[in-house]
Each structure stands twice: as C-alpha cells, then as structure tokens.
Write an enzyme that holds these catalytic residues in place. Structure first.
Site, mmCIF file in Angstrom:
data_model
loop_
_atom_site.group_PDB
_atom_site.id
_atom_site.type_symbol
_atom_site.label_atom_id
_atom_site.label_comp_id
_atom_site.label_asym_id
_atom_site.label_seq_id
_atom_site.Cartn_x
_atom_site.Cartn_y
_atom_site.Cartn_z
ATOM 1 N N GLY A 28 24.510 -54.123 82.494
ATOM 2 C CA GLY A 28 24.498 -53.925 83.933
ATOM 3 C C GLY A 28 23.702 -55.040 84.588
ATOM 4 C CE1 TYR A 29 25.228 -59.937 85.254
ATOM 5 C CE2 TYR A 29 26.713 -58.118 84.817
ATOM 6 C CZ TYR A 29 26.308 -59.415 84.579
ATOM 7 O OH TYR A 29 26.970 -60.177 83.648
ATOM 8 C CG LEU A 30 18.079 -55.113 86.688
ATOM 9 C CD1 LEU A 30 16.917 -55.666 85.878
ATOM 10 C CD2 LEU A 30 17.768 -53.724 87.219
#
Length: 156
Positions: A28-30
């Site tokens: 996932g991407y912060l």
C-alpha cells in the site's frame, strides 16, 4: 542516494517455466504523489518501507531508498494507507546475465502482467526474452502507485 534504473515491459508470452522464484507481495501507499511515493509492503515473510523520487524524463531512472521493517509494522501501516492495495506475485526470471522481475497482478488489476529489468545504465544492452512484449517504461499508468488509483479493470 541510491538510483534505480529499470525498464518496464508488458508480458506477451509464457515465462513461468523459466522462473527461479515466486513471491507473493501485498503493498500500500502512505503517499503516492510523484515527487515522493512512500510504500509499505509485505514480500514473502519480510516487511519493507520504500521511498521513491520522481522519475527522469525517460522514466527509467529515479531515487529509491528502502529499509526492512517488521511485518507487523507493515500490517499496521497498511491500515492508514491510501485506498487501494496492490496484490501480486513476483517471479524472478534470469536471462543472459539479467534478472527480470515479472509481476502477475490480482484483484482489481487481475490480467495485468508486467516485467522489469534493472540496469546499471539506461543504455545498457540486454537480451529480450521471447515473452517480453511492448516497452512501457515511463508510462505512469503502469506504476503501482497509479494502479491502486486507476486499476487495470477500469482500462477496458
């Protein structure tokens, strides 16, 4: 600073029989802004956090920093990531001195298969395996950070 130089291609043939390893990856991407993507991933039994900078004009080269972190930390961070998780299996395929990382995507990106080869120089020569298709280096829609926003299922 570490510099990543790689070229990306669509896969247009059978490669799995040549793979030396297959690893499931969930990420996932912060942050998915092009100037600095920040991703967390579980790759097999290990966890990582990675920061990537914006690509150069060709899209083949950009800053990359990565550190191993506990898998439990990745699972906690995935809870606060931007919407959209990338789920894929990465196959490693050797070809004449280079290793191709072939990603077979699942979920909203099911049906998409791309290969990347890391190079020491943008103009480094490498053997193209028979299953390697169209080059898509620098085409932002194939970036994992974009696939979570506009998944492959929406392209059709």
């Amino acid at each position: 600073m570490a510099q990543e130089i790689e070229k990306k291609f669509l896969v247009a043939g059978e490669f799995k029989e040549s793979a030396k390893k297959a690893t499931r990856i969930t990420q996932g991407y912060l942050s998915s802004v092009p100037e600095r993507t920040v991703r967390v991933r579980v790759k097999g039994e290990k966890g990582y956090i990675t920061v990537k900078g914006i690509g150069n004009d060709s899209g083949a080269s950009r800053f990359e920093w990565e550190k191993e972190i506990p898998v439990e930390d990745v699972r906690d961070l995935l809870k606060i990531c931007e919407p959209g998780v990338i789920d894929k299996t990465r196959y490693l395929v050797d070809c004449d001195g280079h290793t191709f990382e072939v990603d077979e995507f699942y979920g909203d990106n099911d049906g998409l298969v791309v290969a990347e080869v890391e190079l020491s120089d943008e103009n480094e020569a490498f053997t193209r395996p028979s299953w390697l298709g169209e080059e898509v280096t620098g085409d932002k829609k194939y970036y994992n950070s974009m696939l979570m926003k506009n998944p492959y299922k929406n392209w059709k």
